[in-house]
Design an enzyme around this catalytic site. Structure first.
Site, mmCIF file in Angstrom:
data_model
loop_
_atom_site.group_PDB
_atom_site.id
_atom_site.type_symbol
_atom_site.label_atom_id
_atom_site.label_comp_id
_atom_site.label_asym_id
_atom_site.label_seq_id
_atom_site.Cartn_x
_atom_site.Cartn_y
_atom_site.Cartn_z
ATOM 1 C CG ASN A 47 -1.455 0.980 0.998
ATOM 2 O OD1 ASN A 47 -1.784 2.372 0.399
ATOM 3 N ND2 ASN A 47 -1.734 1.471 2.399
ATOM 4 C CD GLU A 56 -3.445 -2.926 7.061
ATOM 5 O OE1 GLU A 56 -2.565 -3.022 6.619
ATOM 6 O OE2 GLU A 56 -3.918 -2.559 6.813
ATOM 7 C CD GLU A 61 -2.941 4.875 6.543
ATOM 8 O OE1 GLU A 61 -2.754 5.483 5.583
ATOM 9 O OE2 GLU A 61 -2.053 4.856 7.365
ATOM 10 C CG HIS A 113 -5.853 1.964 5.297
ATOM 11 N ND1 HIS A 113 -5.473 2.436 5.918
ATOM 12 C CD2 HIS A 113 -4.927 0.868 5.156
ATOM 13 C CE1 HIS A 113 -4.087 2.573 5.932
ATOM 14 N NE2 HIS A 113 -3.825 0.996 6.083
ATOM 15 N N GLY A 172 1.957 1.985 10.760
ATOM 16 C CA GLY A 172 2.942 3.276 10.872
ATOM 17 C C GLY A 172 4.168 3.513 12.279
ATOM 18 C CB SER A 200 5.473 -1.721 11.848
ATOM 19 O OG SER A 200 4.717 -0.470 12.107
ATOM 20 C CE LYS A 247 0.134 3.541 4.112
ATOM 21 N NZ LYS A 247 -0.516 3.657 5.907
HETATM 22 C C1 PEP Z 1 -0.559 0.093 5.630
HETATM 23 O O1 PEP Z 1 -1.072 1.225 5.991
HETATM 24 O O2 PEP Z 1 -1.848 -0.591 5.300
HETATM 25 C C2 PEP Z 1 0.204 -0.341 7.228
HETATM 26 C C3 PEP Z 1 0.702 -1.423 7.279
HETATM 27 O O3 PEP Z 1 1.459 0.536 6.926
HETATM 28 P P1 PEP Z 1 2.941 0.455 7.546
HETATM 29 O O4 PEP Z 1 3.345 -1.232 7.140
HETATM 30 O O5 PEP Z 1 3.779 1.318 7.277
HETATM 31 O O6 PEP Z 1 2.520 -0.175 9.192
#
Ligand code: PEP
Length: 252
Positions: A9, A168, A98, A96, A174, A214, A11
């Site tokens: 992703n 997630e 976000e 997601h 993040g 992460s 973003k």
């Molecule tokens: C995500 O935004 O789906 C995600 C898993 O981000 P990160 O790997 O940066 O934590």
């Protein structure tokens, strides 16, 4: 047998030339590897057509990061499922955290997004997961259950079989704070049991459930070694081809 998947992703990152360079590096890197997973890149909408051209010539699959719940019309700035289908997009991230947080997407809206994607033969990568406060209150299982029930469980068995689920935990996205392999496995097994309860064991066994939060080349192996973790949805570490491909090589 269910599919392992590593999906990136991106973003809201990368200019056009940077995006092209990244997709090129991933595609070239993949040519030399024998991977035990499908690899998906989800670049910003503006680059989907370019990325889709790469997919025609390689094994990479392309996903969008979002879709409108409407089919067409006066929705300035939105991108529809038929538009995605017209440039051969195979996957789309839905729900997601976000988008839930900053764009206030509701369970009902997400259900409509899932429906319209399926109408256009695009596979939703449906994100679910609890915020830190919910985990601390030990209501994380209830939160995830509600997210699945409200946005997905109206689907019939055939429709559901086109979905990928991404667990997630929001506190891990993040933040550099990854769920432990045990925490990931526990929630993935729970999600699979919910799917089994609704659609039967065969559908549950066939559903790919990704971990996101992460995930990086250092922790991917331990996470993916769990029997109910079928790969990852990768944010930050998907922006460097080397890291992303290392993650894609983390299956035993
Ligand atoms: C995500 O935004 O789906 C995600 C898993 O981000 P990160 O790997 O940066 O934590």
């Amino acid at each position: 047998m269910r599919k392992n998947i590593v999906a990136g992703n991106w973003k809201m990152n990368k200019t056009f030339s940077e995006a092209e360079e990244l997709i090129d590096q991933i595609v070239v890197g993949m040519e030399e590897l024998s991977l035990k997973c499908e690899v998906i890149a989800c670049p910003p909408a503006l680059y989907l057509e370019m990325a889709s051209d790469y997919a025609e010539e390689s094994r990479i699959k392309i996903g969008a990061q979002n879709v409108s719940e409407h089919e067409k019309g006066a929705y300035t700035g939105e991108i529809s499922a038929p538009m995605l289908a017209s440039v051969d997009i195979e996957y789309c991230i839905v729900g997601h955290s976000e988008r839930r947080k900053y764009f206030h997407e509701t369970h009902e809206q997400l259900a409509k997004k899932v429906d319209i994607l399926l109408d256009y033969d695009i596979k939703p990568i449906f994100c679910c997961g609890e915020v830190l406060e919910e985990r601390e209150k030990e209501i994380h299982f209830d939160v995830v259950k509600k997210q699945l029930e409200e946005s997905l469980f109206h689907l019939n068995k055939d429709e559901f079989s086109n979905l990928v689920i991404a667990y997630e935990p929001v506190w891990a996205i993040g933040t550099g704070k990854t769920a432990t392999p045990e925490q990931a496995q526990e929630m993935h097994a729970y999600i699979r049991s919910l799917i089994a309860g609704k659609y039967g064991d065969d559908t549950a066994e066939e559903t790919t459930i990704l971990y996101g939060g992460s995930c990086n080349p250092g922790n991917a192996k331990a996470l993916f070694a769990n029997k109910d973790v079928d790969g990852g949805l990768i944010g930050g570490a998907s922006l460097k081809a080397d890291d992303f491909l290392k993650i894609a090589q983390s299956f035993e």
